[in-house]
Design a protein around this motif. Structure first.
Motif, PDB file in Angstrom:
ATOM      1  N   ILE A  50       0.845  -1.189   0.000  1.00  0.00           N
ATOM      2  CA  ILE A  50       0.000   0.000   0.000  1.00  0.00           C
ATOM      3  C   ILE A  50       0.874   1.230   0.000  1.00  0.00           C
ATOM      4  CG2 ILE A  50      -1.904  -1.125   1.213  1.00  0.00           C
ATOM      5  CD1 ILE A  50      -1.022   0.610   3.677  1.00  0.00           C
ATOM      6  N   GLN A  51       0.284   2.334  -0.398  1.00  0.00           N
ATOM      7  CA  GLN A  51       0.953   3.624  -0.344  1.00  0.00           C
ATOM      8  C   GLN A  51      -0.061   4.643   0.128  1.00  0.00           C
ATOM      9  OE1 GLN A  51       2.633   5.023  -4.009  1.00  0.00           O
ATOM     10  NE2 GLN A  51       3.552   6.780  -3.043  1.00  0.00           N
ATOM     11  N   HIS A  52       0.350   5.475   1.064  1.00  0.00           N
ATOM     12  CA  HIS A  52      -0.509   6.570   1.499  1.00  0.00           C
ATOM     13  C   HIS A  52      -0.352   7.697   0.497  1.00  0.00           C
ATOM     14  CE1 HIS A  52       0.178   4.759   5.682  1.00  0.00           C
ATOM     15  NE2 HIS A  52      -0.957   4.326   5.190  1.00  0.00           N
ATOM     16  N   LEU A  53      -1.459   8.144  -0.057  1.00  0.00           N
ATOM     17  CA  LEU A  53      -1.443   9.188  -1.067  1.00  0.00           C
ATOM     18  C   LEU A  53      -1.490  10.567  -0.420  1.00  0.00           C
ATOM     19  CD1 LEU A  53      -3.913   7.522  -3.572  1.00  0.00           C
ATOM     20  CD2 LEU A  53      -1.426   7.387  -3.525  1.00  0.00           C
ATOM     21  N   VAL A  54      -1.404  11.586  -1.218  1.00  0.00           N
ATOM     22  CA  VAL A  54      -1.404  12.958  -0.744  1.00  0.00           C
ATOM     23  C   VAL A  54      -2.727  13.291  -0.080  1.00  0.00           C
ATOM     24  CG1 VAL A  54      -1.191  15.352  -1.473  1.00  0.00           C
ATOM     25  CG2 VAL A  54       0.221  13.621  -2.541  1.00  0.00           C
ATOM     26  N   ARG A  55      -2.647  13.910   1.091  1.00  0.00           N
ATOM     27  CA  ARG A  55      -3.820  14.335   1.848  1.00  0.00           C
ATOM     28  C   ARG A  55      -4.229  15.705   1.308  1.00  0.00           C
ATOM     29  NH1 ARG A  55      -3.343  17.300   6.287  1.00  0.00           N
ATOM     30  NH2 ARG A  55      -1.147  16.832   6.332  1.00  0.00           N
ATOM     31  N   ILE A  56      -5.372  15.781   0.588  1.00  0.00           N
ATOM     32  CA  ILE A  56      -5.763  17.045  -0.031  1.00  0.00           C
ATOM     33  C   ILE A  56      -7.064  17.577   0.545  1.00  0.00           C
ATOM     34  CG2 ILE A  56      -6.442  18.149  -2.206  1.00  0.00           C
ATOM     35  CD1 ILE A  56      -4.411  16.420  -3.602  1.00  0.00           C
ATOM     36  N   HIS A  60      -7.480  12.791   6.371  1.00  0.00           N
ATOM     37  CA  HIS A  60      -6.928  11.443   6.221  1.00  0.00           C
ATOM     38  C   HIS A  60      -6.221  11.310   4.883  1.00  0.00           C
ATOM     39  CE1 HIS A  60      -8.964   9.321   9.596  1.00  0.00           C
ATOM     40  NE2 HIS A  60      -9.805  10.325   9.474  1.00  0.00           N
ATOM     41  N   CYS A  61      -5.140  10.534   4.853  1.00  0.00           N
ATOM     42  CA  CYS A  61      -4.469  10.197   3.599  1.00  0.00           C
ATOM     43  C   CYS A  61      -5.210   9.032   2.954  1.00  0.00           C
ATOM     44  CB  CYS A  61      -3.035   9.760   3.854  1.00  0.00           C
ATOM     45  SG  CYS A  61      -1.940  11.030   4.453  1.00  0.00           S
ATOM     46  N   PRO A  62      -5.564   9.130   1.692  1.00  0.00           N
ATOM     47  CA  PRO A  62      -6.144   7.967   1.023  1.00  0.00           C
ATOM     48  C   PRO A  62      -5.098   6.853   0.925  1.00  0.00           C
ATOM     49  CG  PRO A  62      -6.311   9.928  -0.348  1.00  0.00           C
ATOM     50  CD  PRO A  62      -5.468  10.281   0.828  1.00  0.00           C
ATOM     51  N   ILE A  63      -5.549   5.635   0.866  1.00  0.00           N
ATOM     52  CA  ILE A  63      -4.650   4.494   0.748  1.00  0.00           C
ATOM     53  C   ILE A  63      -4.829   3.883  -0.633  1.00  0.00           C
ATOM     54  CG2 ILE A  63      -4.127   2.185   1.599  1.00  0.00           C
ATOM     55  CD1 ILE A  63      -5.019   3.056   4.343  1.00  0.00           C
ATOM     56  N   SER A  64      -3.712   3.620  -1.298  1.00  0.00           N
ATOM     57  CA  SER A  64      -3.739   2.961  -2.598  1.00  0.00           C
ATOM     58  C   SER A  64      -3.143   1.563  -2.437  1.00  0.00           C
ATOM     59  CB  SER A  64      -2.949   3.774  -3.613  1.00  0.00           C
ATOM     60  OG  SER A  64      -3.038   3.196  -4.880  1.00  0.00           O
ATOM     61  N   PHE A  65      -3.856   0.575  -2.919  1.00  0.00           N
ATOM     62  CA  PHE A  65      -3.467  -0.838  -2.796  1.00  0.00           C
ATOM     63  C   PHE A  65      -2.842  -1.281  -4.107  1.00  0.00           C
ATOM     64  CE2 PHE A  65      -4.636  -5.390  -3.072  1.00  0.00           C
ATOM     65  CZ  PHE A  65      -4.032  -5.849  -1.917  1.00  0.00           C
ATOM     66  N   TYR A  66      -1.645  -1.869  -4.056  1.00  0.00           N
ATOM     67  CA  TYR A  66      -0.929  -2.281  -5.264  1.00  0.00           C
ATOM     68  C   TYR A  66      -0.683  -3.783  -5.271  1.00  0.00           C
ATOM     69  CZ  TYR A  66       0.223   2.637  -5.873  1.00  0.00           C
ATOM     70  OH  TYR A  66       0.150   3.988  -6.038  1.00  0.00           O
ATOM     71  N   LEU A  67      -0.822  -4.364  -6.439  1.00  0.00           N
ATOM     72  CA  LEU A  67      -0.445  -5.758  -6.662  1.00  0.00           C
ATOM     73  C   LEU A  67       0.636  -5.751  -7.728  1.00  0.00           C
ATOM     74  CD1 LEU A  67      -3.958  -7.431  -6.869  1.00  0.00           C
ATOM     75  CD2 LEU A  67      -2.358  -7.524  -4.972  1.00  0.00           C
ATOM     76  N   GLU A  68       1.869  -5.982  -7.355  1.00  0.00           N
ATOM     77  CA  GLU A  68       2.960  -5.986  -8.325  1.00  0.00           C
ATOM     78  C   GLU A  68       2.846  -7.199  -9.224  1.00  0.00           C
ATOM     79  OE1 GLU A  68       6.634  -4.674  -7.659  1.00  0.00           O
ATOM     80  OE2 GLU A  68       6.058  -3.136  -6.241  1.00  0.00           O
ATOM     81  N   ASN A  69       3.368  -7.088 -10.414  1.00  0.00           N
ATOM     82  CA  ASN A  69       3.363  -8.152 -11.404  1.00  0.00           C
ATOM     83  C   ASN A  69       1.958  -8.642 -11.740  1.00  0.00           C
ATOM     84  OD1 ASN A  69       6.172  -8.072 -11.347  1.00  0.00           O
ATOM     85  ND2 ASN A  69       6.252  -9.576  -9.697  1.00  0.00           N
TER      86      ASN A  69
END
Length: 168
Positions: A50-56, A60-69
């Protein structure tokens, strides 16, 4: 979490996900938001992160969920941009594409009108709004860097805090 076999995926910068948006010593930072997976999910997608995205527009910072490959569907996703509504040209583009006479059953006609409209909007956006998109990305990077600096140093000086707020 342990009772239900849930594991925190951790975080990539920034480490805090919530701020009370106050100044000075009254400012509080916490990591409230998390992404949890059970053991089976972790085995199925070991590269998940996961990566916490920019708080705009929130505290709260939105969370982005990643699945590599991961394999990505080759179908293009159409997204209507809110900024398009402020241009008179977009109304004309859609009206022209929608106003063309078509034949066939209603579903086919609707499908062709949507396809024509989205294709016209895509090319218009590519030519007209390319600078807006770059400015938007640059702004997000600037906000992220200021939030990262605040995260690492514990606070920002009044000038940088004012700058951050103006950019947000």
């Amino acid at each position: 979490m342990a009772k239900h076999d849930l594991h925190d995926l951790g975080a990539i910068v920034p480490k805090f996900t919530w701020c009370n948006n106050k100044q000075g010593v009254a400012r509080i930072w916490e990591r409230l938001d998390r992404c949890l997976l059970n053991s089976l999910a972790l085995q199925l997608v070991p590269s998940a992160s996961i990566q916490h995205l920019v708080r705009i527009s929130s505290d709260h910072c939105p969370i982005s969920f990643y699945l590599e490959n991961s394999t990505r569907d080759s179908t293009k996703i159409f997204r209507f941009e809110d900024t398009w509504k402020s241009y008179a040209a977009t109304w004309n583009i859609v009206a022209k594409a929608w106003g063309k006479n078509d034949y066939g059953d209603e579903a086919d006609v609707l499908n062709r009108k949507i396809k024509r409209s989205s294709k016209s909007l895509f090319f218009w956006n590519k030519n007209t709004c390319k600078n807006l998109n770059q400015l938007k990305e640059d702004l997000k990077i600037n906000i992220f860097n200021l939030q990262k600096q605040e995260d690492e140093e514990g606070s920002l000086g009044s000038d940088n805090l004012t700058l951050l707020r103006s950019k947000v």
